[in-house]
Design a protein around this motif. Structure first.
Motif, PDB file in Angstrom:
ATOM      1  N   THR A  69       0.830  -1.206   0.000  1.00 24.76           N
ATOM      2  CA  THR A  69       0.000   0.000   0.000  1.00 24.76           C
ATOM      3  C   THR A  69       0.864   1.256   0.000  1.00 24.76           C
ATOM      4  OG1 THR A  69       0.024  -0.053   2.395  1.00 24.76           O
ATOM      5  CG2 THR A  69      -1.851  -1.124   1.304  1.00 24.76           C
ATOM      6  N   ALA A  70       0.237   2.387  -0.341  1.00 25.05           N
ATOM      7  CA  ALA A  70       0.949   3.673  -0.316  1.00 25.05           C
ATOM      8  C   ALA A  70       1.494   3.938   1.091  1.00 25.05           C
ATOM      9  CB  ALA A  70       0.010   4.791  -0.761  1.00 25.05           C
ATOM     10  N   ALA A  71       0.727   3.558   2.121  1.00 26.83           N
ATOM     11  CA  ALA A  71       1.174   3.811   3.503  1.00 26.83           C
ATOM     12  C   ALA A  71       2.461   3.045   3.808  1.00 26.83           C
ATOM     13  CB  ALA A  71       0.079   3.411   4.487  1.00 26.83           C
ATOM     14  N   PRO A 101       7.108   5.707   3.638  1.00 29.86           N
ATOM     15  CA  PRO A 101       8.282   5.898   4.507  1.00 29.86           C
ATOM     16  C   PRO A 101       9.603   5.437   3.873  1.00 29.86           C
ATOM     17  CG  PRO A 101       6.545   4.605   5.613  1.00 29.86           C
ATOM     18  CD  PRO A 101       6.126   4.782   4.201  1.00 29.86           C
ATOM     19  N   LEU A 102       9.528   4.669   2.791  1.00 31.12           N
ATOM     20  CA  LEU A 102      10.754   4.152   2.169  1.00 31.12           C
ATOM     21  C   LEU A 102      11.305   5.091   1.099  1.00 31.12           C
ATOM     22  CD1 LEU A 102       9.525   0.453   1.734  1.00 31.12           C
ATOM     23  CD2 LEU A 102      10.962   1.361   3.561  1.00 31.12           C
ATOM     24  N   ILE A 103      10.514   6.118   0.763  1.00 30.45           N
ATOM     25  CA  ILE A 103      10.930   7.024  -0.322  1.00 30.45           C
ATOM     26  C   ILE A 103      12.039   7.964   0.157  1.00 30.45           C
ATOM     27  CG2 ILE A 103      10.142   8.934  -1.806  1.00 30.45           C
ATOM     28  CD1 ILE A 103       7.400   7.583  -1.912  1.00 30.45           C
ATOM     29  N   VAL A 158       8.924   2.860  -8.061  1.00 25.67           N
ATOM     30  CA  VAL A 158       8.147   1.993  -7.157  1.00 25.67           C
ATOM     31  C   VAL A 158       7.564   0.911  -8.059  1.00 25.67           C
ATOM     32  CG1 VAL A 158       6.096   1.809  -5.700  1.00 25.67           C
ATOM     33  CG2 VAL A 158       7.629   3.771  -5.443  1.00 25.67           C
ATOM     34  N   LEU A 159       7.930  -0.333  -7.756  1.00 25.01           N
ATOM     35  CA  LEU A 159       7.503  -1.454  -8.610  1.00 25.01           C
ATOM     36  C   LEU A 159       6.433  -2.250  -7.872  1.00 25.01           C
ATOM     37  CD1 LEU A 159       7.787  -3.465 -10.965  1.00 25.01           C
ATOM     38  CD2 LEU A 159       9.891  -4.304  -9.929  1.00 25.01           C
ATOM     39  N   ILE A 160       5.268  -2.347  -8.484  1.00 28.12           N
ATOM     40  CA  ILE A 160       4.201  -3.137  -7.854  1.00 28.12           C
ATOM     41  C   ILE A 160       3.807  -4.285  -8.770  1.00 28.12           C
ATOM     42  CG2 ILE A 160       3.306  -1.222  -6.478  1.00 28.12           C
ATOM     43  CD1 ILE A 160       0.990  -0.986  -8.512  1.00 28.12           C
ATOM     44  N   GLU A 167      -6.482   1.228  -3.393  1.00 27.49           N
ATOM     45  CA  GLU A 167      -5.040   1.096  -3.126  1.00 27.49           C
ATOM     46  C   GLU A 167      -4.228   1.512  -4.349  1.00 27.49           C
ATOM     47  OE1 GLU A 167      -5.045  -2.487   0.221  1.00 27.49           O
ATOM     48  OE2 GLU A 167      -5.235  -3.017  -1.886  1.00 27.49           O
ATOM     49  N   MET A 168      -4.726   1.165  -5.529  1.00 28.48           N
ATOM     50  CA  MET A 168      -4.034   1.553  -6.767  1.00 28.48           C
ATOM     51  C   MET A 168      -4.043   3.072  -6.935  1.00 28.48           C
ATOM     52  SD  MET A 168      -2.832  -1.059  -8.217  1.00 28.48           S
ATOM     53  CE  MET A 168      -2.988  -2.746  -8.770  1.00 28.48           C
ATOM     54  N   ARG A 169      -5.184   3.685  -6.660  1.00 26.81           N
ATOM     55  CA  ARG A 169      -5.278   5.145  -6.812  1.00 26.81           C
ATOM     56  C   ARG A 169      -4.313   5.841  -5.857  1.00 26.81           C
ATOM     57  NH1 ARG A 169     -10.304   6.313  -5.053  1.00 26.81           N
ATOM     58  NH2 ARG A 169      -9.201   6.399  -3.075  1.00 26.81           N
ATOM     59  N   ASP A 170      -4.243   5.343  -4.622  1.00 27.40           N
ATOM     60  CA  ASP A 170      -3.335   5.961  -3.639  1.00 27.40           C
ATOM     61  C   ASP A 170      -1.874   5.827  -4.076  1.00 27.40           C
ATOM     62  OD1 ASP A 170      -5.546   6.536  -2.183  1.00 27.40           O
ATOM     63  OD2 ASP A 170      -5.224   5.009  -0.641  1.00 27.40           O
TER      64      ASP A 170
END
Ligand code: PMP
Length: 383
Positions: A154-156, A160-162, A169-171, A186-189
Motif C-alpha cells: 500500500t501507499a502507507a 516511509p521508504l521514499i 516503485v515497482l508493484i 489502493e491503486m489510486r493511492d
C-alpha cells in the motif's frame, strides 16, 4: 590460463540463482512427483493463436520487425489499452508502446533507462524472483517493502521508504508469489503518491487477466493504477494468460519520453520481440479465456478448503499461486518444510526464495486437479 574468478563480473557473482533451481533439481529426481512449484500454465495455447503463429512463419514473417513492434500487434494492444484503462494511445507509430521480449525484457529495459548506480527502487517483499536481481544487473539499490502479513503493498507502506534517490516503485498485482490483488483504492493511492513525489510507478500486471471475481470490483477489469494516471509504466504480457511463456512476448506502455528510451536500448539488445509470435498474437485479446479463469478460481478454492483449516494462506484473488505459512508449532523454516514435503513427493518452493523471510512456501496451482488435491492433502497432513 582462463580464470573464471578473474573474468566474471562482480555483478554476476553477486546474484544467487540457486533458489528455484534447487527445488527443480530436487523435484527432477523424483519419480511421478506432485509438482506444485511451476510458474508455467498447465493449459494448451489457444489453437487460434498457434495456427496464426505457424501461419506467420509460413507467410514469411521471420525477419526483424521494427524495434517497437509490428504494426498489426501494436494496433491491437493500443486499442486494448484504450478500452481497458482508458489511455489515449495516439497512433500505432507513436512511442507510447513497446512490444518486448517478455515482461522480463520490459522490466530490465525500464531499470536500465531510469536508474544510475545508487538510485533506489522500492519493490515488494515477498517479490517475484527477478526484482532483486534487477539491482545488481543495473546498479540500482533495491529497497524491499515489507508487506507481511497481508501482502498488500500500500501507499502507507511505500511512503516511509521514499528518499531523494528513489526512482521507481515497482508493484505486482495479481502478485507472484502471493496471488494478492490490490483494490482500486489502493491503486489510486499508489498512483497519487508516485505522481506527487515525481517517482515512476512501474506496474507489473502480467497476471491481469487471471483476476478472479472477488479481485475485481463490480465484476469490472483487474484493478490497475493506469486508471488513475498515464504518468506511469504499465507492463503486461501474453505468456501466462495464453499459456505461451516460451514465446517471450510482453509489452510496456507509458510516457513517450520513457518508452522511446526503452526502445533505444531494445534496439541495441533484444532488437525486437519474436516476429512470428508478434504476428500470432494479434488476435489474442478477442479470445475468451473465462473457462480457464474459472478453472483456476476453483483450484484456488480447493487450496483454501484443504489448507485453510490448518494454516494461514495469502488472500489469493488472482494469478495461480498461494503463499502458505508454515504453521509455527512445527518450528520449521519454509526451506525445511519444503524439504520435508519433497520426501512425500510434493514439490513446492520455500518462501525464502521470494523474500527476506523464510516462513512460508509458495505453491502453484497450475497443476491438474487430482494431483493438486493429492498434494494439498499431503501438505495438510504434514501441517
Ligand atoms: N513478472 C512476474 C510477476 C512473473 O511472475 C513473471 C514470470 N514468472 C514475469 C514477470 C516474467 O514474465 P515473462 O515470461 O513474460 O518474462
Amino acid at each position: 590460463m582462463i580464470d573464471p574468478e578473474r573474468l566474471l563480473s562482480s555483478r554476476a557473482k553477486s546474484v544467487d540463482g540457486s533458489g528455484i533451481r534447487r527445488a527443480f533439481q530436487l523435484g527432477a529426481r523424483l519419480i511421478d512427483p506432485i509438482n506444485l512449484s511451476i510458474g508455467q500454465p498447465d493449459f494448451a495455447v489457444p489453437k487460434l493463436l498457434c495456427d496464426a503463429t505457424v501461419e506467420a512463419i509460413r507467410n514469411g514473417r521471420n525477419g526483424y520487425t521494427m524495434t517497437g513492434g509490428a504494426d498489426d500487434l501494436r494496433q491491437s494492444i493500443s486499442s486494448y489499452v484504450s478500452s481497458d484503462v482508458g489511455w489515449d494511445m495516439t497512433s500505432s507509430d507513436a512511442s507510447d508502446l513497446l512490444v518486448t521480449s517478455g515482461t522480463s525484457g520490459a522490466l530490465l529495459l525500464a531499470f536500465m533507462v531510469l536508474c544510475d548506480a545508487g538510485c533506489e527502487a522500492i519493490v515488494p517483499d515477498p517479490w517475484f524472483v527477478v526484482y532483486p536481481t534487477l539491482g545488481p544487473m543495473t546498479g540500482t539499490t533495491i529497497v524491499p517493502c515489507d508487506t507481511y502479513d497481508d501482502f498488500r503493498m500500500t501507499a502507507a507502506r511505500v511512503e516511509p521508504l521514499i528518499t531523494d534517490r528513489t526512482k521507481i516503485v515497482l508493484i505486482n498485482s495479481p502478485g507472484n508469489p502471493t496471488g494478492v490483488v490490490l483494490t482500486d483504492d489502493e491503486m489510486r493511492d499508489l498512483a497519487d503518491l508516485c505522481v506527487s513525489r515525481g517517482i515512476m510507478l512501474v506496474s507489473d500486471e502480467i497476471y491481469d487477466l487471471f483476476t478472479f471475481a472477488d479481485g475485481r470490483s463490480d465484476s469490472g477489469p483487474s484493478p490497475s493504477p493506469a486508471r488513475y494516471t498515464q504518468d506511469m509504466l504499465l507492463i503486461r504480457g501474453f505468456g501466462k494468460t495464453y499459456g505461451c511463456t516460451g514465446w517471450r512476448m510482453g509489452w510496456a506502455a507509458g510516457p513517450s519520453w520513457l518508452i522511446s528510451e526503452m526502445g533505444k536500448f531494445q534496439q541495441y539488445s533484444f532488437v525486437c520481440a519474436p516476429s512470428m509470435a508478434q504476428a500470432g498474437l494479434v488476435g489474442a485479446f478477442d479470445i475468451d479465456m473465462s473457462e480457464t479463469l474459472n478453472l483456476f478460481e476453483r483450484r484456488r478454492n480447493m487450496v483454501r478448503e484443504i489448507l485453510g483449516p490448518v494454516t494461514d494462506i495469502s488472500d489469493c484473488r488472482g494469478a495461480f499461486y498461494s503463499f502458505v505459512k508454515v504453521p509455527e508449532h512445527l518450528g520449521m523454516t519454509g526451506t525445511a518444510f519444503s524439504e520435508l514435503a519433497i520426501e512425500q513427493k510434493v514439490v513446492t518452493i520455500p518462501g525464502g526464495v521470494f523474500s527476506s523471510r523464510d516462513t512460508h512456501i509458495r505453491l502453484s496451482f497450475a497443476c491438474q486437479d487430482d494431483k493438486l488435491r493429492k498434494g494439498l492433502e499431503i501438505l495438510r497432513d504434514l501441517m
